[in-house]
Enzyme design. Structure first.
Site, PDB file in Angstrom:
ATOM      1  N   SER A  23      14.740   1.300 -32.427  1.00 10.17           N
ATOM      2  CA  SER A  23      13.460   1.341 -31.723  1.00 10.17           C
ATOM      3  C   SER A  23      13.118   0.003 -31.076  1.00 10.17           C
ATOM      4  O   SER A  23      13.168  -1.043 -31.722  1.00 10.17           O
ATOM      5  CB  SER A  23      12.356   1.729 -32.702  1.00 10.17           C
ATOM      6  OG  SER A  23      11.102   1.726 -32.071  1.00 10.17           O
ATOM      7  N   GLN A  96       9.736   7.565 -32.170  1.00 11.73           N
ATOM      8  CA  GLN A  96       9.189   6.899 -33.351  1.00 11.73           C
ATOM      9  C   GLN A  96       7.670   7.043 -33.370  1.00 11.73           C
ATOM     10  O   GLN A  96       6.984   6.656 -32.425  1.00 11.73           O
ATOM     11  CB  GLN A  96       9.549   5.414 -33.388  1.00 11.73           C
ATOM     12  CG  GLN A  96       9.127   4.753 -34.702  1.00 11.73           C
ATOM     13  CD  GLN A  96       9.364   3.259 -34.744  1.00 11.73           C
ATOM     14  OE1 GLN A  96       8.545   2.493 -34.239  1.00 11.73           O
ATOM     15  NE2 GLN A  96      10.466   2.840 -35.342  1.00 11.73           N
ATOM     16  N   TYR A 171       3.434  -2.594 -40.908  1.00  8.64           N
ATOM     17  CA  TYR A 171       2.485  -1.717 -40.216  1.00  8.64           C
ATOM     18  C   TYR A 171       1.751  -0.835 -41.238  1.00  8.64           C
ATOM     19  O   TYR A 171       1.903  -1.008 -42.453  1.00  8.64           O
ATOM     20  CB  TYR A 171       3.221  -0.912 -39.152  1.00  8.64           C
ATOM     21  CG  TYR A 171       3.808  -1.765 -38.053  1.00  8.64           C
ATOM     22  CD1 TYR A 171       2.989  -2.558 -37.250  1.00  8.64           C
ATOM     23  CD2 TYR A 171       5.187  -1.823 -37.827  1.00  8.64           C
ATOM     24  CE1 TYR A 171       3.515  -3.359 -36.255  1.00  8.64           C
ATOM     25  CE2 TYR A 171       5.725  -2.629 -36.835  1.00  8.64           C
ATOM     26  CZ  TYR A 171       4.884  -3.396 -36.045  1.00  8.64           C
ATOM     27  OH  TYR A 171       5.402  -4.202 -35.061  1.00  8.64           O
ATOM     28  N   HIS A 255       5.712  -9.235 -39.837  1.00 10.23           N
ATOM     29  CA  HIS A 255       5.465 -10.226 -38.791  1.00 10.23           C
ATOM     30  C   HIS A 255       5.122 -11.583 -39.399  1.00 10.23           C
ATOM     31  O   HIS A 255       5.406 -12.623 -38.806  1.00 10.23           O
ATOM     32  CB  HIS A 255       4.310  -9.776 -37.890  1.00 10.23           C
ATOM     33  CG  HIS A 255       4.676  -8.686 -36.937  1.00 10.23           C
ATOM     34  ND1 HIS A 255       5.792  -8.747 -36.126  1.00 10.23           N
ATOM     35  CD2 HIS A 255       4.079  -7.498 -36.654  1.00 10.23           C
ATOM     36  CE1 HIS A 255       5.865  -7.643 -35.396  1.00 10.23           C
ATOM     37  NE2 HIS A 255       4.845  -6.876 -35.697  1.00 10.23           N
ATOM     38  N   GLU A 256       4.472 -11.583 -40.527  1.00  6.65           N
ATOM     39  CA  GLU A 256       4.010 -12.829 -41.136  1.00  6.65           C
ATOM     40  C   GLU A 256       4.960 -13.359 -42.203  1.00  6.65           C
ATOM     41  O   GLU A 256       4.623 -14.326 -42.903  1.00  6.65           O
ATOM     42  CB  GLU A 256       2.621 -12.627 -41.730  1.00  6.65           C
ATOM     43  CG  GLU A 256       2.553 -11.498 -42.746  1.00  6.65           C
ATOM     44  CD  GLU A 256       1.184 -10.824 -42.787  1.00  6.65           C
ATOM     45  OE1 GLU A 256       0.252 -11.444 -43.316  1.00  6.65           O
ATOM     46  OE2 GLU A 256       1.072  -9.689 -42.301  1.00  6.65           O
ATOM     47  N   CYS A 336      24.101 -10.175 -27.617  1.00  8.16           N
ATOM     48  CA  CYS A 336      22.708 -10.609 -27.779  1.00  8.16           C
ATOM     49  C   CYS A 336      22.715 -11.994 -28.416  1.00  8.16           C
ATOM     50  O   CYS A 336      23.478 -12.258 -29.346  1.00  8.16           O
ATOM     51  CB  CYS A 336      21.965  -9.614 -28.669  1.00  8.16           C
ATOM     52  SG  CYS A 336      20.363 -10.183 -29.277  1.00  8.16           S
ATOM     53  N   CYS A 343      12.367 -10.037 -24.849  1.00 10.29           N
ATOM     54  CA  CYS A 343      12.230  -8.750 -25.553  1.00 10.29           C
ATOM     55  C   CYS A 343      11.064  -8.793 -26.520  1.00 10.29           C
ATOM     56  O   CYS A 343       9.950  -8.373 -26.192  1.00 10.29           O
ATOM     57  CB  CYS A 343      13.533  -8.369 -26.239  1.00 10.29           C
ATOM     58  SG  CYS A 343      14.258  -9.676 -27.263  1.00 10.29           S
ATOM     59  N   CYS A 355      15.894  -9.000 -20.678  1.00 11.08           N
ATOM     60  CA  CYS A 355      16.865  -9.749 -21.483  1.00 11.08           C
ATOM     61  C   CYS A 355      17.317 -10.984 -20.720  1.00 11.08           C
ATOM     62  O   CYS A 355      17.595 -10.912 -19.514  1.00 11.08           O
ATOM     63  CB  CYS A 355      18.073  -8.868 -21.803  1.00 11.08           C
ATOM     64  SG  CYS A 355      19.342  -9.694 -22.793  1.00 11.08           S
ATOM     65  N   LEU A 655      11.592 -25.648 -17.555  1.00 10.52           N
ATOM     66  CA  LEU A 655      12.903 -25.011 -17.456  1.00 10.52           C
ATOM     67  C   LEU A 655      13.050 -23.899 -18.484  1.00 10.52           C
ATOM     68  O   LEU A 655      12.765 -24.075 -19.664  1.00 10.52           O
ATOM     69  CB  LEU A 655      13.998 -26.055 -17.670  1.00 10.52           C
ATOM     70  CG  LEU A 655      15.437 -25.547 -17.525  1.00 10.52           C
ATOM     71  CD1 LEU A 655      15.684 -25.045 -16.112  1.00 10.52           C
ATOM     72  CD2 LEU A 655      16.418 -26.657 -17.886  1.00 10.52           C
TER      73      LEU A 655
END
Length: 673
Positions: A23, A96, A171, A255-256, A336, A343, A355, A655
């Site tokens: 996802s 999702q 979440y 996230h934290e 990657c 992203c 990307c 830059l």
């Protein structure tokens, strides 16, 4: 031992291989043609099953402004168009179902009224900027469960092949499961079993609403001290399967979380042990692993060494849609690099994703790969990120391209970045871009400094000559080694100095740096300092301005290098300038706030202005590194053929490699079509 290219069963669905596209929120879900073109290339590139970005099940579940709500009638046509495109290309697609919970930014609804985030308990996260979520009532929970069921049924109406429920990464569902964010003492909290009730009820509600195959994506490890235990996670895995999930996908971190999870610094396959723990606990249930599995070869190794049924690669399908099919055919695949710049960072800011190494990502419809009707002769000068991306795009579409590079190796600033601790993928990407260019028939000329007059025989030219380090005058008696940032990185990597960097006394035969002073506070300075920290004694970074160190760099990766510097004990001084170096001691002037002069008398306001004073500080220095930015490297002379200057050669201010590659792609399309 499981072969990545064999089929497997996801409920009633036969999936043709075991490499999924995980996802990713794209930011262009409202544009059906754009989304269709994006997904179609990934189907053709070998994704066994595509999982969409998270589509919110209700308005208050959106995270950023461009999030969509599944079931909004206005969005049915573009979503249906993307599903039809995937099927027309022979692929499968799962949607999702998502709810941001306390990670919502409190977005306005259709009428412009802010919708406060909701959560199991009123626990804000550190980046919430004072927004405290509203604790969900029984009525709120019941409504959200109905919305999950409604979204599941609607997914079937739109033609999706399967559903994934997002219950990880901090979440809403994950937040209900954790004692850090669920402080309730009712039927939805109070102990581990009750905290997991919401997850069970969501899966049951969706299962009752649709017959589509169902994946539950859980957090294998929250990477948060005091959060769900390993036993809690395994119990949740059992319970979502019992509630109706056909498979379990394993994510990691919030996230934290103070631990990097998907950034360049995370070793490939770092979380396989977390995935395997869940897979071993669920014999007979397909378990999907994810995070930092970056290629078909790595997917194969993961499947061979674990009990996983499949693996999900997300950003690798951005860097190269051909990640599976290309590898099977023996073509070079562009990796990657884990930079997050175009992203994850874009997604967090509500911008369309793309990307750095593949700026066509998200622009496939506008920039098709159709063979040019009139092949042109294109010269590309400079094999840094901009030149490599521009040259590869032109050769892929049938143009005749010669790529000139003055250095003996490709990459430019991308090559130097590859010498930074944890960033070896940057160098790998540069080399892969060059190999792919040559595989397609491109002419790569290394070690040759080209003059503009030599380009007259071409039809067009792309000038991507990059940058050179900005030079500064240092008042030194020669008692310390003075290095440019490129020289410092080369030395750390065990190489010699570089012609393109400013030099003082040169690195000589030194292998240890002693006390280190870094002049500069941007992302390059922080990267260099973090790389050199294990080789140095006392370290000090100084910058002239008052901006934060590494300001302007990726918000999702900036903290990694800074954390390494703090751990090493480095001093970082703003508003500072080097005065001189004498006898291996640097004298630095630092502007600091002074105590306001005088005290306010009765009835008088306190002074509003804070004066500054200049402190002189002496710092031992054996090695001084200059990392104060760059300036364009330009070719002198005139050029009569159509040409464009891009990237740092056009403007070195702020830059950014992502900007450079995007400019190169657009310039090539303008120059030769």
């Amino acid at each position: 031992m499981t072969d990545a290219l064999t089929s497997w069963r996801l409920g009633s669905l036969e999936v043709p291989n075991r490499v999924l596209m995980g996802s990713m929120h794209t930011g262009f879900e409202r544009d059906g043609e754009r989304l269709a073109a994006f997904y179609t290339e990934r189907v053709r590139g070998g994704a066994g099953l595509i999982v969409t970005g998270g589509y919110a099940v209700e308005e208050r579940g959106r995270s950023v402004p461009d999030d969509i709500v599944l079931g909004d009638p206005a969005l049915d046509p573009p979503l249906r168009r993307s599903v039809e495109a995937v099927h027309a290309a022979g692929g499968l697609i799962a949607v999702q179902l998502f709810h941001a919970g306390r990670y919502s930014a409190g977005l306005p609804d259709a009428d412009g009224v802010p919708v406060p985030p909701v959560a199991p308990s009123p626990v804000a996260w550190r980046a919430a900027r004072g927004v405290v979520p509203v604790q969900m009532s029984e009525a709120d929970i019941a409504e959200t469960l109905r919305n999950y069921a409604r979204a599941g049924a609607h997914a079937e109406e739109l033609g999706y092949d399967a559903i994934e429920i997002s219950a990880s990464e901090g979440y809403l569902i994950n937040a209900f499961c954790s004692p850090l964010t669920n402080l309730r003492q009712d039927a939805w909290g109070g102990d581990s079993h009750r905290r997991r009730r919401f997850a069970r009820e969501v899966v049951s509600a969706v299962r009752a609403a649709t017959g589509l195959p169902l994946i539950a994506r859980i957090s294998g490890d929250d990477l948060m001290t005091g959060s769900s235990t390993r036993q809690d996670v395994l119990a949740l895995a059992e319970e979502v399967v019992a509630a109706g999930a056909d498979a379990v996908s394993v994510g990691v971190g919030w996230h934290e979380s103070p631990v990097p999870t998907v950034q360049f610094s995370v070793p490939h396959g770092a979380w396989l042990s977390v995935d395997e723990r869940v897979a071993a606990h669920l014999p007979g249930t397909p378990v999907i692993g994810s995070n930092r599995i970056c290629s078909l070869a790595e997917a194969r190794r993961a499947l061979e060494s674990t009990r996983l049924a499949a693996v999900a690669l997300a950003r690798p399908f951005l860097a190269d849609p051909d990640v599976v099919a290309g590898a099977v055919a023996g073509r070079t695949v562009i990796p990657c690099i884990g930079c997050n710049e175009e992203c994850i960072d874009h997604s967090m800011r509500g911008l369309p994703i793309s990307c750095l190494v593949n700026p066509r990502a998200g622009r496939e419809g506008r920039m098709p790969l159709a063979t040019a009707l009139q092949p042109r002769r294109l010269a590309v000068v400079g094999a840094g990120p901009a030149g490599l991306v521009g040259a590869l795009d032109a050769i892929r579409r049938g143009h005749r391209v010669t790529l000139f590079e003055a250095d003996p190796e490709v990459g430019g600033q991308l090559r130097l970045a590859g010498l930074v601790s944890g960033k070896s993928d940057y160098l790998a990407a540069a080399r892969a871009l060059a190999r792919r260019f040559v595989e397609l028939g491109g002419d790569l000329v290394l070690g040759r400094r080209i003059g503009l007059e030599e380009l007259a025989g071409f039809d067009a030219a792309l000038l991507a000559t990059g940058v050179r380090p900005r030079r500064v005058e240092i008042d030194t008696d020669g008692s310390c080694t003075v290095l440019g940032y490129g020289e410092a990185l080369e030395m750390a990597a065990g190489r010699g100095g570089s012609e393109s960097q400013p030099s003082g006394s040169g690195p000589g035969a030194r292998t240890e740096l002693g006390d280190l002073l870094v002049i500069g506070g941007g992302g390059v300075a922080v990267d260099v300092a973090a790389t050199l920290a294990p080789r140095s004694g006392r370290m000090t970074l100084i910058r002239r301005g008052s901006r934060r160190f590494a300001a302007g760099t990726s918000p999702s990766t900036r903290w990694i290098g800074l954390g390494e510097l703090r751990t090493s004990g480095a001093q970082m001084w703003n508003n500072a300038r080097l005065v001189r170096v004498r006898r291996a001691v640097a004298t630095v002037e630092v502007r600091v706030p002074s105590t306001p002069s005088g005290e306010a008398g009765a009835g008088q306001a306190r002074p509003s202005r804070v004066d500054e004073v200049v402190e002189r500080r002496d710092v031992p220095v054996d090695t001084l590194v200059i990392a104060v930015g760059s300036e364009p490297r330009v070719l002198t002379g005139s050029l009569s053929i159509p040409h464009r200057t891009v990237g740092g050669a056009r403007d070195a201010g702020g830059l950014n490699a992502a900007r450079s590659t995007r400019e190169a792609l657009e310039a090539v399309r303008d120059l030769v079509g």
